[in-house]
Design an enzyme around this catalytic site. Structure first.
Site, PDB file in Angstrom:
ATOM      1  N   ASP A 173       0.987  -1.180   0.108  1.00 44.35           N
ATOM      2  CA  ASP A 173      -0.042   0.099   0.003  1.00 44.35           C
ATOM      3  C   ASP A 173       0.736   1.323  -0.113  1.00 44.35           C
ATOM      4  O   ASP A 173       2.061   0.959   0.423  1.00 44.35           O
ATOM      5  CB  ASP A 173      -0.678  -0.051   1.218  1.00 44.35           C
ATOM      6  CG  ASP A 173      -1.788   1.249   1.163  1.00 44.35           C
ATOM      7  OD1 ASP A 173      -2.284   1.600   0.222  1.00 44.35           O
ATOM      8  OD2 ASP A 173      -2.214   1.657   2.469  1.00 44.35           O
ATOM      9  N   ASP A 227      -0.263   5.139   0.857  1.00 37.38           N
ATOM     10  CA  ASP A 227      -0.864   6.050   2.149  1.00 37.38           C
ATOM     11  C   ASP A 227      -0.910   5.374   3.345  1.00 37.38           C
ATOM     12  O   ASP A 227      -1.630   4.178   3.346  1.00 37.38           O
ATOM     13  CB  ASP A 227      -2.465   6.350   1.594  1.00 37.38           C
ATOM     14  CG  ASP A 227      -2.359   7.218   0.319  1.00 37.38           C
ATOM     15  OD1 ASP A 227      -1.835   8.443   0.617  1.00 37.38           O
ATOM     16  OD2 ASP A 227      -3.264   6.826  -0.597  1.00 37.38           O
TER      17      ASP A 227
END
Length: 309
Positions: free
Chosen positions: A29, A31
């Site tokens: 991922d 963020d």
């Protein structure tokens, strides 16, 4: 911490070796892992570069399509991480892949950011112009025809959009009255978190509104969804899901998606969720934990130094 979750920060060199030997593909991922808002998480990009140097196949997988692929690559390059476009997975690319797969033709009405829309345009899809739904307030009755159902529209696609208004919602709902119109959505998170515990409305409630008023259920393309799983297995050429590692900071998206796919799950607490919350979930409990991804680099270095000696 749950018995089954290994804290790599406190682990032995042997546990680090077993961890690194247990996967070939890394899906990280962005963020909350590489950065939080506009601030980089120290050392995280360097750790991903180390994993690439070890021969791991790296992909970045995000529900955030509000930044272009080029902008994302420039940001990563400034962090010292060289990522090719094919290594970036987001909701817009996944939806485009699906539309190509089903040989979609016709216009798509897209409620999303300019960056999201541009990916579909660049891939050759025809989108309803943004100005179609503009109504001049003092001529609003004359303009209502612009938001009536349009037979040329064959798909309604919704993602995060800061410019979403009544006219766009109304046109989407009108078009979805035709059952043959595709209804697709990307990110549907209820809240967007910033500055610690502050949060603002996400795209989820707007998608829920369209769904409720149209009586339709959208095909989903963000984490965690079956369509995204199909995309990842296809694009990343996943043969053995147990040899894949997903890195994330979210229980309901990253860890849940990892569980759905049969991936190994590494949780970091540099984003919005915390490890004690993650380990309370039987379904989404991570296999591994480290407070920050950057802390993995010295562990890799220690292992390499031991091997050299």
């Amino acid at each position: 911490m749950a018995t089954g979750t290994i804290n790599l920060e406190n682990g032995s060199i042997e546990q680090t070796r077993q961890f690194l030997d247990s996967f070939d593909i890394v899906l990280s991922d962005c963020d909350g892992v590489l950065w939080f808002l506009d601030k980089p998480v120290p050392g995280s990009a360097h750790t991903l570069r180390k994993l690439q140097e070890l021969g791991k196949q790296l992909y970045l997988i995000s529900n955030n399509s509000t930044i272009t692929i080029d902008e994302l690559r420039k940001r990563l390059d400034s962090y010292g991480l060289d990522i090719k476009p094919k290594q970036i997975i987001n909701t817009a690319k996944t939806i485009s892949w699906y539309l190509k797969k089903i040989q979609f033709s016709g216009e798509a009405f897209v409620i999303a950011t300019t960056q999201f829309r541009q990916i579909l345009i660049d891939d050759g899809f025809k989108l309803v112009p943004q100005e179609k739904t503009q109504i001049i307030e003092h001529k609003r009755y004359e303009g209502l025809k612009a938001i009536e159902d349009d037979p040329a529209i064959k798909a309604v696609i919704v993602d995060f959009c800061s410019l979403c208004d009544w006219t766009r919602l109304a046109l989407a709902i009108s078009c979805l009255d035709r059952k043959e119109v595709l209804y697709m959505c990307g990110c549907r998170e209820e809240w967007l978190v910033y500055h610690g515990n502050k949060k603002i409305l996400g795209s989820g409630p707007l998608i829920d509104l369209i769904s409720r008023q149209s009586g339709r259920t959208p095909l989903e393309f963000a984490k965690p969804s079956e369509n995204l799983k199909d995309y990842v297995f296809n694009i990343c050429n996943v043969k053995d899901p147990s040899r894949c590692l997903i890195i994330g900071d979210s229980i309901g998206t990253d860890m849940k998606f990892g569980a759905m796919c049969g991936f190994k799950k590494l949780f970091v607490s540099t984003g919005t969720d915390k490890i004690n919350e993650a380990t309370m979930s039987n379904e989404c409990c991570p296999d591994f934990y480290i407070p920050s991804l950057g802390l993995l680099t010295p562990l890799i270095d220690s292992l390499q130094n031991e091997s050299a000696n």
